[in-house]
Design a protein around this motif. Structure first.
Motif, PDB file in Angstrom:
ATOM      1  N   LEU A  54       9.779   3.443   7.237  1.00 24.13           N
ATOM      2  CA  LEU A  54       9.770   3.983   8.377  1.00 24.13           C
ATOM      3  C   LEU A  54       9.899   5.579   7.419  1.00 24.13           C
ATOM      4  N   ILE A  55      10.542   5.693   6.201  1.00 27.00           N
ATOM      5  CA  ILE A  55      10.433   6.820   5.578  1.00 27.00           C
ATOM      6  C   ILE A  55       8.498   6.254   4.756  1.00 27.00           C
ATOM      7  N   GLY A  56       8.445   5.197   4.465  1.00 27.42           N
ATOM      8  CA  GLY A  56       7.193   4.862   3.964  1.00 27.42           C
ATOM      9  C   GLY A  56       5.581   5.242   5.296  1.00 27.42           C
ATOM     10  N   LEU A  57       6.231   5.694   5.796  1.00 25.50           N
ATOM     11  CA  LEU A  57       5.048   6.007   7.177  1.00 25.50           C
ATOM     12  C   LEU A  57       4.586   7.165   7.372  1.00 25.50           C
ATOM     13  N   ILE A  58       5.847   7.799   6.585  1.00 19.74           N
ATOM     14  CA  ILE A  58       5.702   9.410   6.194  1.00 19.74           C
ATOM     15  C   ILE A  58       5.597  10.112   4.893  1.00 19.74           C
ATOM     16  N   GLY A  59       5.828   9.616   4.358  1.00 21.59           N
ATOM     17  CA  GLY A  59       6.613   9.664   2.320  1.00 21.59           C
ATOM     18  C   GLY A  59       5.995   8.500   2.083  1.00 21.59           C
ATOM     19  N   PRO A  60       6.224   8.358   0.878  1.00 22.74           N
ATOM     20  CA  PRO A  60       5.468   7.126  -0.565  1.00 22.74           C
ATOM     21  C   PRO A  60       5.754   6.007   0.388  1.00 22.74           C
ATOM     22  N   ALA A  61       5.157   5.520   0.861  1.00 25.77           N
ATOM     23  CA  ALA A  61       4.953   4.022   0.854  1.00 25.77           C
ATOM     24  C   ALA A  61       5.204   3.288  -0.387  1.00 25.77           C
ATOM     25  N   GLY A  62       6.025   1.872   0.531  1.00 22.17           N
ATOM     26  CA  GLY A  62       6.610   1.168  -0.907  1.00 22.17           C
ATOM     27  C   GLY A  62       7.930   0.816  -0.874  1.00 22.17           C
ATOM     28  N   ILE A  63       8.538   2.107  -0.471  1.00 23.80           N
ATOM     29  CA  ILE A  63       9.810   1.688  -0.766  1.00 23.80           C
ATOM     30  C   ILE A  63      10.179   0.959  -0.546  1.00 23.80           C
ATOM     31  N   GLN A  64      10.430  -0.097   1.011  1.00 21.51           N
ATOM     32  CA  GLN A  64      11.384  -0.992   1.386  1.00 21.51           C
ATOM     33  C   GLN A  64      10.549  -2.047   0.486  1.00 21.51           C
ATOM     34  N   ARG A  65       9.581  -2.115  -0.719  1.00 25.73           N
ATOM     35  CA  ARG A  65       9.116  -3.160  -1.790  1.00 25.73           C
ATOM     36  C   ARG A  65      10.314  -2.960  -2.818  1.00 25.73           C
ATOM     37  N   PHE A  66      10.475  -1.838  -3.053  1.00 26.62           N
ATOM     38  CA  PHE A  66      11.242  -1.304  -4.803  1.00 26.62           C
ATOM     39  C   PHE A  66      12.901  -1.812  -4.283  1.00 26.62           C
ATOM     40  N   VAL A  67      13.031  -1.490  -3.114  1.00 32.39           N
ATOM     41  CA  VAL A  67      13.973  -1.780  -2.728  1.00 32.39           C
ATOM     42  C   VAL A  67      14.675  -3.487  -2.629  1.00 32.39           C
ATOM     43  N   LEU A  68      13.835  -4.214  -2.503  1.00 34.25           N
ATOM     44  CA  LEU A  68      13.638  -5.400  -2.527  1.00 34.25           C
ATOM     45  C   LEU A  68      13.856  -6.229  -3.730  1.00 34.25           C
ATOM     46  N   THR A  80      -2.002   2.587  -2.323  1.00 33.66           N
ATOM     47  CA  THR A  80      -3.017   2.008  -1.628  1.00 33.66           C
ATOM     48  C   THR A  80      -2.048   2.985  -0.283  1.00 33.66           C
ATOM     49  N   LEU A  81      -1.446   3.431  -0.381  1.00 33.20           N
ATOM     50  CA  LEU A  81      -0.451   3.666   0.479  1.00 33.20           C
ATOM     51  C   LEU A  81      -0.226   2.717   1.766  1.00 33.20           C
ATOM     52  N   GLY A  82       0.490   2.269   1.002  1.00 32.83           N
ATOM     53  CA  GLY A  82       0.967   0.955   1.858  1.00 32.83           C
ATOM     54  C   GLY A  82      -0.134  -0.170   2.665  1.00 32.83           C
ATOM     55  N   PHE A  83      -1.259   0.047   2.126  1.00 27.69           N
ATOM     56  CA  PHE A  83      -2.605  -0.939   2.267  1.00 27.69           C
ATOM     57  C   PHE A  83      -3.162   0.078   3.801  1.00 27.69           C
ATOM     58  N   CYS A  84      -3.224   1.335   3.255  1.00 24.92           N
ATOM     59  CA  CYS A  84      -3.715   2.227   4.460  1.00 24.92           C
ATOM     60  C   CYS A  84      -2.744   2.191   5.847  1.00 24.92           C
ATOM     61  N   LEU A  85      -1.523   2.173   5.220  1.00 28.88           N
ATOM     62  CA  LEU A  85      -0.697   2.082   6.035  1.00 28.88           C
ATOM     63  C   LEU A  85      -0.261   0.319   7.179  1.00 28.88           C
ATOM     64  N   VAL A  86      -1.076   0.039   7.521  1.00 25.28           N
ATOM     65  CA  VAL A  86      -0.847  -1.306   7.840  1.00 25.28           C
ATOM     66  C   VAL A  86      -0.043  -2.236   7.115  1.00 25.28           C
ATOM     67  N   GLY A  87       0.132  -2.390   5.271  1.00 26.09           N
ATOM     68  CA  GLY A  87       1.077  -3.063   5.500  1.00 26.09           C
ATOM     69  C   GLY A  87       2.275  -2.979   5.671  1.00 26.09           C
ATOM     70  N   THR A  88       1.929  -1.153   5.412  1.00 19.59           N
ATOM     71  CA  THR A  88       4.222  -0.698   6.109  1.00 19.59           C
ATOM     72  C   THR A  88       4.589  -0.680   7.524  1.00 19.59           C
ATOM     73  N   ILE A  89       3.815  -0.668   8.083  1.00 16.03           N
ATOM     74  CA  ILE A  89       3.532  -0.840   9.582  1.00 16.03           C
ATOM     75  C   ILE A  89       4.445  -2.371   9.662  1.00 16.03           C
TER      76      ILE A  89
END
Length: 117
Positions: A54-68, A80-89
């Motif tokens: 959810l932070i990646g939707l409004i801030g730097p995308a991909g945080i969840q992947r770094f955590v993992l 890529t901004l979270g694959f244009c937000l689609v990947g983040t969603i």
């Protein structure tokens, strides 16, 4: 050590609980305690993964992947901004699966580090 020790992990689901009990069924009480201490320090809570998505939707995308510990995917999401937000969603929807896969790998690693596997 009580069989309920694993149930006290934050955000644990039934599938993970049963898998951990099956993994540690042949361990002595002392080995179970050592395993639990190491696994608990390495385990990721599914809610934390969701919050990072959810932070990646409004801030730097991909945080969840770094955590993992998926550094390559984290950089790709960031560029890529979270694959244009689609990947983040998609990650937000599948946050439990992402956490489960990471935790399963960490449980096996923890058991191997302790010489129990």
């Amino acid at each position: 050590m009580s069989e309920f020790s694993f149930a006290m992990l934050p955000g644990i689901e039934q599938e993970e609980l049963l898998w951990l009990q099956e993994l540690t069924k042949s361990y002595s009480a002392e080995n179970k305690q050592r395993f639990l201490a190491l696994y608990q320090s390495r385990r990721k809570d599914p809610q934390m993964i969701l919050i990072c998505c959810l932070i990646g939707l409004i801030g730097p995308a991909g945080i969840q992947r770094f955590v993992l510990n998926q550094i390559g995917m984290g950089i790709l999401y960031l560029v890529t901004l979270g694959f244009c937000l689609v990947g983040t969603i998609v990650d937000a929807i599948n946050h439990r699966k992402l956490a489960w896969e990471f935790n399963k790998k960490e449980a096996l690693t923890s058991a191997a580090l302790l010489g129990l596997a």
